[in-house]
Design a protein around this motif. Structure first.
Motif, mmCIF file in Angstrom:
data_model
loop_
_atom_site.group_PDB
_atom_site.id
_atom_site.type_symbol
_atom_site.label_atom_id
_atom_site.label_comp_id
_atom_site.label_asym_id
_atom_site.label_seq_id
_atom_site.Cartn_x
_atom_site.Cartn_y
_atom_site.Cartn_z
ATOM 1 N N MET A 1 57.221 32.948 36.700
ATOM 2 C CA MET A 1 57.841 33.550 35.518
ATOM 3 C C MET A 1 57.644 35.052 35.509
ATOM 4 N N LEU A 2 56.426 35.439 35.811
ATOM 5 C CA LEU A 2 56.090 36.854 35.808
ATOM 6 C C LEU A 2 56.917 37.605 36.851
ATOM 7 N N ALA A 3 57.061 36.982 37.993
ATOM 8 C CA ALA A 3 57.859 37.613 39.046
ATOM 9 C C ALA A 3 59.317 37.713 38.614
ATOM 10 N N ASP A 4 59.833 36.660 38.042
ATOM 11 C CA ASP A 4 61.231 36.657 37.593
ATOM 12 C C ASP A 4 61.474 37.692 36.503
ATOM 13 N N ALA A 5 60.453 37.904 35.678
ATOM 14 C CA ALA A 5 60.624 38.838 34.573
ATOM 15 C C ALA A 5 60.856 40.253 35.097
ATOM 16 N N ALA A 6 60.373 40.482 36.301
ATOM 17 C CA ALA A 6 60.590 41.782 36.944
ATOM 18 C C ALA A 6 60.158 42.954 36.075
ATOM 19 N N ILE A 7 59.004 42.823 35.424
ATOM 20 C CA ILE A 7 58.453 43.939 34.670
ATOM 21 C C ILE A 7 57.084 44.271 35.252
ATOM 22 N N PRO A 8 56.601 45.494 35.025
ATOM 23 C CA PRO A 8 55.264 45.845 35.485
ATOM 24 C C PRO A 8 54.233 44.940 34.828
ATOM 25 N N VAL A 9 53.298 44.455 35.634
ATOM 26 C CA VAL A 9 52.226 43.603 35.127
ATOM 27 C C VAL A 9 50.902 44.179 35.601
ATOM 28 N N VAL A 10 49.938 44.254 34.715
ATOM 29 C CA VAL A 10 48.615 44.666 35.168
ATOM 30 C C VAL A 10 47.604 43.603 34.761
ATOM 31 N N GLU A 11 46.849 43.133 35.743
ATOM 32 C CA GLU A 11 45.795 42.170 35.463
ATOM 33 C C GLU A 11 44.492 42.957 35.329
ATOM 34 N N VAL A 12 43.665 42.576 34.376
ATOM 35 C CA VAL A 12 42.428 43.328 34.170
ATOM 36 C C VAL A 12 41.212 42.413 34.061
ATOM 37 N N PHE A 13 40.050 43.025 34.269
ATOM 38 C CA PHE A 13 38.778 42.364 34.008
ATOM 39 C C PHE A 13 38.509 41.185 34.924
ATOM 40 N N ASP A 14 39.002 41.266 36.129
ATOM 41 C CA ASP A 14 38.766 40.163 37.046
ATOM 42 C C ASP A 14 39.034 40.674 38.445
ATOM 43 N N VAL A 15 38.609 39.925 39.421
ATOM 44 C CA VAL A 15 39.063 40.224 40.765
ATOM 45 C C VAL A 15 40.133 39.207 41.095
ATOM 46 N N ALA A 16 41.021 39.549 41.964
ATOM 47 C CA ALA A 16 42.045 38.605 42.363
ATOM 48 C C ALA A 16 42.276 38.803 43.837
ATOM 49 N N ARG A 17 42.323 37.716 44.567
ATOM 50 C CA ARG A 17 42.557 37.866 45.986
ATOM 51 C C ARG A 17 43.961 38.387 46.190
ATOM 52 N N ARG A 18 44.854 37.879 45.350
ATOM 53 C CA ARG A 18 46.243 38.268 45.517
ATOM 54 C C ARG A 18 46.851 38.561 44.138
ATOM 55 N N PRO A 19 46.633 39.786 43.651
ATOM 56 C CA PRO A 19 47.127 40.161 42.325
ATOM 57 C C PRO A 19 48.641 40.015 42.249
#
Lengths: 383, 383
Positions: free
Chosen positions: A169-187
């Motif tokens: 969904m996030l990819a389809d939305a095609a808007i900037p996304v920022v993930e915070v307060f965590d590590v992610a192998r593949r943000p």
DNA sequence: GTGAAAGCGCTAACAG
DNA sequence: CTGTTAGCGCTTTCAC
């Protein structure tokens, strides 16, 4: 100890007064014929310009003559016009709204994060739409879906573990996304991370440097708290220490939970201390000395505060027999008796970083940016 | 006492990876031609129905055959369709969004209020849009204007002192409005109130019943805290007592502010105690006895907590020489040493009431409703 | 139970 | 610098 004096003001509700109330609210400053809401074209008519010109006055004043703008503003004022951003958003495909999904605001760090995030964005004309995921029964996917249906221009997401539908969904939305307060192998996109495992490891190292070899950890059952707790325990063991307890606390963390957890630990704690060293209680376990104290890491300052309160109530000397480190650097940690050591992560910094990242992207900067925000151990009397 | 060990993880940011990142996110589960966002008519085309039918499936499923609905839902799923509520809102003039303007979420009562407000509304299909007014530099009118331009279906407003322009805008908006956590002589519309003056009066009465005649109050500089503080002082004097100090604390209330305020009060406090009774410190001032203790009312539990910490640090016996009552019933108040007396107002109740009021009105119930929410004094060891 | 037409109030894009 | 034209994506309203 806790009687409750009820000085209730349970008066009966004031008598209903009919909805007319709303209509006849204070003398209309600018009487308008009928109830029809004022729109852009009304303003345009009054100002004697085209609707588009009014729109420009509102959104790009520099493209309008001062004189015209003045007339338009007068008309706006006179009519009490409040722009309709819903219509504007549909037309321009820009809602000037940024969504933020965080687990809770009860945690001061998140409160600070959101506050700063909001401040930075608001200064650039964006409003923040906040969603609390922590208490919610909805799945994350459902929440994200609900949020996206409002068409935010960008999105902040606390945490970085998201299931496939959410990511899609996030990819389809095609808007900037920022993930915070965590590590992610593949943000998903951009990231302002905190390395929670590194926090646990660092706290264990800190305790070891102080000469501790007996450890315990109280960790809430959320992903990141667990990560900190597990890394702590692992590092403690790797360093040759003994982990007496890994207590899981049901989220959200509370002071009461800390008390309870420590109470359960009490026998183990006492026994361990006696077994290991046989030192008379009250003996100072100085830094570097292989003291008998148990080193406790709590996944939240609230838990640490509760644990300390319970320790005090049971005559467990701190830090002589129990050393404590919390997480979050709540105001509480410095005011507690004794003030306790804790890990500080600047929420403000995360919020500002995240906002800046999103703004840059909204401004057309294509870089996918990622940073790791530092943390530090604030040492106080509890360890 | 507060060294800071810096175990920063200030690694350089991960190298930028280009915005392509976003596009090639996890293998598209449902490959779609091009980047064009999916809309209602796309779903309709795939399902072989008219757009209107898709809309019905989403908003009024009971008006569609099960079979049709099934086909439509399949198409939605297949295309990963996320409805556009911006367009829906413009068309239907209903955004399914309720705005809430509260000063802060740092105060647990507001946190609870918002939480419950949100829960009740969400269950009925409304989203809550939250605005924090406390930190904001904008005027209230500007904030309300910004909020209204998003066209919420209804509005919750903490506090009930609003200037004329604000009231005018609210009236023009012609949506249900509920003011909470305050009394208002002339509410805009609906009200879920707390009688702050009554709180102050009740606390003074409580202290007098305990035999106190020396009073002090630390009140934050926000309207409602002041109201509580002033009513307290007034009632104390009316009862023949002496008010040693009325300290104004800059909002927002903090633990540190409480410490500072008490420190300033220390000389006065000590002197007063000696003057009035000459009782040896440590003497129990039992309820009913005209003891020498100063009775302190703090406008927030955070302030009370700080004051208690400072009192302890200075050897002021609680409650023998200083009796304390806070406000808010934070978790802190019970965990503090000693646990302290405080005033409890159920934010949860306010939130639920407010949500229910608004929902009823959105359902066409025309009554303008008003209630007063009760408060109670929770007695603990500090008084 | 389903569909077709006509906007909701605003702004993008292009003229002038 | 200002105006005109044509939608944005959905729902209302009325047919069928």
């Amino acid at each position: 100890m806790e009687g409750a004096i009820d000085s209730s003001q349970s008066r009966p509700p004031v008598k209903p007064q009919g909805a007319v109330q709303l209509q006849r609210a204070s003398q209309p400053l600018h009487p308008r014929q009928g109830r029809r809401p004022v729109k852009l074209s009304d303003v345009a008519a009054v100002a004697g310009v085209a609707p588009m010109t009014v729109s420009r006055v509102l959104n790009a004043p520099e493209r309008v003559t001062a004189a015209t703008a003045q007339r338009v503003r007068a008309a706006i004022e006179q009519l009490g016009y409040v722009p309709n951003l819903v219509a504007g958003g549909l037309s321009s495909r820009r809602t000037r709204m940024v969504a933020a999904i965080v687990p809770t605001m009860a945690h001061p760090m998140f409160a600070e994060l959101v506050q700063n995030f909001t401040d930075v964005l608001r200064a650039q004309g964006y409003e923040v739409m906040l969603s609390l995921s922590g208490y919610d029964t909805m799945s994350e996917a459902a929440l994200v879906r609900a949020v996206l249906s409002r068409r935010p221009d960008a999105l902040l997401l606390a945490g970085a573990r998201h299931d496939a539908p959410t990511r899609q969904m996030l990819a389809d939305a095609a808007i900037p996304v920022v993930e915070v307060f965590d590590v992610a192998r593949r943000p998903i996109d951009m990231l302002v991370g905190v390395d929670h495992a590194a926090v646990g490891t660092a706290v264990a190292a800190y305790f070891r440097a102080k000469g501790h070899s007996l450890f315990a950890v109280f960790a809430a059952s959320d992903t990141r708290a667990r990560l900190r707790g597990e890394a702590f325990a692992q590092a403690a063991r790797r360093g040759g220490g003994t982990v007496l307890a890994e207590t899981v606390i049901p989220a959200p963390s509370t002071i009461a939970a800390g008390r309870t957890a420590l109470r359960a630990l009490l026998p183990v704690l006492t026994q361990a201390v006696l077994t290991q060293a046989g030192a008379p209680s009250g003996t100072q376990a100085g830094p570097g000395a292989n003291g008998p104290a148990v080193a406790l890491f709590c996944s939240s300052d609230l838990v640490a505060f509760g644990a300390l309160a319970e320790a005090r109530a049971n005559g467990v000397a701190v830090p002589e027999r129990l050393a404590v480190c919390g997480f979050g650097d709540f105001e509480l940690s410095a005011a507690s008796e004794p003030p306790f050591t804790t890990v500080s992560v600047e929420g403000a910094r995360i919020g500002r970083h995240a906002a800046t990242f999103l703004l840059d992207r909204l401004d057309g900067v294509e870089d996918v940016r990622r940073v790791q925000v530092p943390f530090r151990i604030v040492e106080r009397a509890s360890s």
